[in-house]
Design a protein around this motif. Structure first.
Motif, PDB file in Angstrom:
ATOM      1  N   UNK A 114       0.796  -1.232   0.000  1.00 13.83           N
ATOM      2  CA  UNK A 114       0.000   0.000   0.000  1.00 13.83           C
ATOM      3  C   UNK A 114       0.828   1.282   0.000  1.00 13.83           C
ATOM      4  N   UNK A 115       2.063   1.208   0.488  1.00 12.13           N
ATOM      5  CA  UNK A 115       2.894   2.419   0.578  1.00 12.13           C
ATOM      6  C   UNK A 115       3.982   2.349  -0.492  1.00 12.13           C
ATOM      7  N   UNK A 116       3.877   3.176  -1.530  1.00 10.36           N
ATOM      8  CA  UNK A 116       4.829   3.091  -2.653  1.00 10.36           C
ATOM      9  C   UNK A 116       6.280   3.325  -2.232  1.00 10.36           C
ATOM     10  N   UNK A 117       6.542   4.452  -1.579  1.00 12.78           N
ATOM     11  CA  UNK A 117       7.904   4.798  -1.173  1.00 12.78           C
ATOM     12  C   UNK A 117       8.022   4.598   0.332  1.00 12.78           C
ATOM     13  N   UNK A 118       8.104   3.325   0.741  1.00 15.45           N
ATOM     14  CA  UNK A 118       8.070   3.002   2.163  1.00 15.45           C
ATOM     15  C   UNK A 118       9.307   3.521   2.890  1.00 15.45           C
ATOM     16  N   UNK A 119      10.468   3.371   2.265  1.00 10.86           N
ATOM     17  CA  UNK A 119      11.691   3.858   2.889  1.00 10.86           C
ATOM     18  C   UNK A 119      11.644   5.375   3.071  1.00 10.86           C
ATOM     19  N   UNK A 120      11.175   6.083   2.047  1.00 14.24           N
ATOM     20  CA  UNK A 120      11.054   7.535   2.147  1.00 14.24           C
ATOM     21  C   UNK A 120      10.078   7.954   3.229  1.00 14.24           C
ATOM     22  N   UNK A 123      11.835   7.570   6.553  1.00 12.78           N
ATOM     23  CA  UNK A 123      12.859   8.606   6.708  1.00 12.78           C
ATOM     24  C   UNK A 123      12.211   9.921   7.157  1.00 12.78           C
ATOM     25  N   UNK A 124      11.055  10.247   6.569  1.00 13.97           N
ATOM     26  CA  UNK A 124      10.341  11.466   6.978  1.00 13.97           C
ATOM     27  C   UNK A 124       9.863  11.369   8.426  1.00 13.97           C
ATOM     28  N   UNK A 125       9.394  10.191   8.805  1.00 14.62           N
ATOM     29  CA  UNK A 125       8.959   9.989  10.198  1.00 14.62           C
ATOM     30  C   UNK A 125      10.128  10.166  11.160  1.00 14.62           C
ATOM     31  N   UNK A 126      11.258   9.585  10.813  1.00 12.31           N
ATOM     32  CA  UNK A 126      12.442   9.692  11.666  1.00 12.31           C
ATOM     33  C   UNK A 126      12.935  11.132  11.748  1.00 12.31           C
ATOM     34  N   UNK A 139      25.905  15.757  14.769  1.00 12.31           N
ATOM     35  CA  UNK A 139      26.163  14.776  13.711  1.00 12.31           C
ATOM     36  C   UNK A 139      26.002  15.428  12.349  1.00 12.31           C
ATOM     37  N   UNK A 140      26.942  15.235  11.444  1.00 16.02           N
ATOM     38  CA  UNK A 140      26.829  15.802  10.093  1.00 16.02           C
ATOM     39  C   UNK A 140      25.576  15.308   9.377  1.00 16.02           C
ATOM     40  N   UNK A 141      25.005  16.153   8.534  1.00 16.37           N
ATOM     41  CA  UNK A 141      23.759  15.835   7.839  1.00 16.37           C
ATOM     42  C   UNK A 141      23.889  14.563   6.991  1.00 16.37           C
ATOM     43  N   UNK A 142      25.050  14.383   6.362  1.00 10.16           N
ATOM     44  CA  UNK A 142      25.247  13.203   5.509  1.00 10.16           C
ATOM     45  C   UNK A 142      25.209  11.919   6.327  1.00 10.16           C
ATOM     46  N   UNK A 143      25.859  11.938   7.495  1.00 13.46           N
ATOM     47  CA  UNK A 143      25.865  10.758   8.363  1.00 13.46           C
ATOM     48  C   UNK A 143      24.461  10.486   8.908  1.00 13.46           C
ATOM     49  N   UNK A 144      23.756  11.554   9.270  1.00 13.50           N
ATOM     50  CA  UNK A 144      22.403  11.384   9.795  1.00 13.50           C
ATOM     51  C   UNK A 144      21.489  10.768   8.734  1.00 13.50           C
ATOM     52  N   UNK A 145      21.619  11.257   7.501  1.00 14.10           N
ATOM     53  CA  UNK A 145      20.791  10.737   6.417  1.00 14.10           C
ATOM     54  C   UNK A 145      21.093   9.270   6.153  1.00 14.10           C
ATOM     55  N   UNK A 146      22.369   8.894   6.200  1.00 14.38           N
ATOM     56  CA  UNK A 146      22.757   7.500   5.990  1.00 14.38           C
ATOM     57  C   UNK A 146      22.200   6.606   7.095  1.00 14.38           C
ATOM     58  N   UNK A 147      22.283   7.083   8.347  1.00 16.03           N
ATOM     59  CA  UNK A 147      21.763   6.315   9.481  1.00 16.03           C
ATOM     60  C   UNK A 147      20.257   6.116   9.352  1.00 16.03           C
ATOM     61  N   UNK A 148      19.541   7.179   8.957  1.00 14.71           N
ATOM     62  CA  UNK A 148      18.088   7.088   8.796  1.00 14.71           C
ATOM     63  C   UNK A 148      17.723   6.124   7.666  1.00 14.71           C
ATOM     64  N   UNK A 149      18.513   6.125   6.603  1.00 11.17           N
ATOM     65  CA  UNK A 149      18.243   5.216   5.489  1.00 11.17           C
ATOM     66  C   UNK A 149      18.394   3.753   5.924  1.00 11.17           C
ATOM     67  N   UNK A 152      15.456   2.991   8.279  1.00 12.13           N
ATOM     68  CA  UNK A 152      14.180   3.013   7.557  1.00 12.13           C
ATOM     69  C   UNK A 152      13.938   1.720   6.802  1.00 12.13           C
ATOM     70  N   UNK A 153      15.009   1.092   6.326  1.00 13.34           N
ATOM     71  CA  UNK A 153      14.862  -0.143   5.553  1.00 13.34           C
ATOM     72  C   UNK A 153      14.312  -1.296   6.387  1.00 13.34           C
ATOM     73  N   UNK A 154      14.359  -1.165   7.728  1.00 17.15           N
ATOM     74  CA  UNK A 154      13.874  -2.233   8.605  1.00 17.15           C
ATOM     75  C   UNK A 154      12.722  -1.786   9.506  1.00 17.15           C
ATOM     76  N   UNK A 155      12.294  -0.526   9.376  1.00 18.10           N
ATOM     77  CA  UNK A 155      11.329   0.022  10.321  1.00 18.10           C
ATOM     78  C   UNK A 155       9.987  -0.701  10.297  1.00 18.10           C
TER      79      UNK A 155
END
Length: 292
Positions: A114-120, A123-126, A139-149, A152-155
């Protein structure tokens, strides 16, 4: 259980507090479960609906969105009506866990459909929930984004697994209360008899192998839900072995302390114990060796 009014009062009070302190929401669910176990799902539904109406009114008075009260009822109490009725009719924790695992895996699959972009979405929720906290740590933005990704893949699987675990723990508390009130000593014997099927164990192994070989996170997320079931199975084995060996409760207390300090590792250990018990009947072997 001294009447519907007390049940509604307890459920409402704990439900409101659960909005501020989420762990107490489990106790609120347990209160609904106790009504369901003792009086049936119809009476538990009445208690849940009245409590939801009261909470919705309090939410409205506080100027918060009205759906918050309704969502509280649906998320906290609706599954308890089902699980309590299953346990009430079957007196089998095996049935409760098998159905809980089936529902949990079904929710994961349905969410993917039902959710097309589930990872995205995650990531928005996080970002909305904990993004500011990470920013304050520097924490640098790049590292934070990588951690959230990565998270998110297992959320989806983690949320489903935690939800199943929460509802079963709430039902365990309900059954414990019921045993204290109406059947002293009955809770322990019933819980220690918990045993999941070999088919469920085989499915868990297959999902883990597929997740490893195919590198598809969906398989691992489905495995997380089954892992919760075998963790509880392993917990039942732990209690049964403690009884069979005539050990002091000190050992159980120690195990729970270790669990509190290292829950992820202990979940894996106990889930492995549960799977072994399914395949080679650890409790039966120990019981037979003691009787020789």
């Amino acid at each position: 259980m001294q009447g519907r009014l007390r049940a509604v009062t307890a459920t409402t009070g704990l439900g409101v507090v659960g909005l501020l302190l989420p762990p107490l929401a489990l106790v609120s669910s347990a209160a609904v479960g106790l009504v369901g176990l003792r009086a049936g799902w119809q009476q538990a539904l009445i208690v849940a609906v009245i409590a939801a109406a009261v909470i919705t009114g309090m939410v409205a008075v506080a100027g918060l969105p009205l759906p918050l009260g309704i969502l509280t009822a649906v998320i906290q109490w609706a599954p308890m009506l089902l699980f309590a009725e299953i346990l009430r009719r079957s007196s089998s924790w095996d049935w409760v866990l098998h159905i809980g695992m089936a529902l949990g895996t079904g929710v994961v699959l349905l969410t993917y459909l039902l959710v097309p972009d589930l990872s995205g979405f995650w990531i928005r929720v996080l970002e909305q929930s904990v993004g500011q906290i990470f920013q304050q740590t520097g924490m640098p933005a790049a590292e934070r984004e990588l951690a959230f990704q990565q998270v998110a893949s297992l959320m989806t699987g983690m949320v489903a697994a935690i939800s199943v675990l929460s509802f079963v723990l709430a039902l365990l508390l309900s059954r414990y209360w019921q045993a204290l009130l109406y059947n002293p000593g009955g809770f322990g014997a019933e819980f220690k008899a918990l045993r999941l099927s070999k088919a469920a164990a085989g499915l868990l192994v297959a999902l883990l192998l597929l997740a490893w070989l195919a590198e598809v996170t969906l398989f691992f997320e489905l495995a997380l839900v089954l892992l919760v079931g075998f963790f509880l199975h392993g917990l039942a084995v732990l209690h049964a072995v403690n009884t069979l060996l005539g050990l002091s409760r000190f050992w159980l207390v120690g195990a729970y302390v270790v669990m509190a300090l290292a829950l992820p590792q202990m979940m894996i250990v106990l889930a492995t114990v549960g799977m072994l018990d399914t395949v080679i009947d650890l409790r039966g072997r120990l019981d037979r060796s003691d009787s020789v």
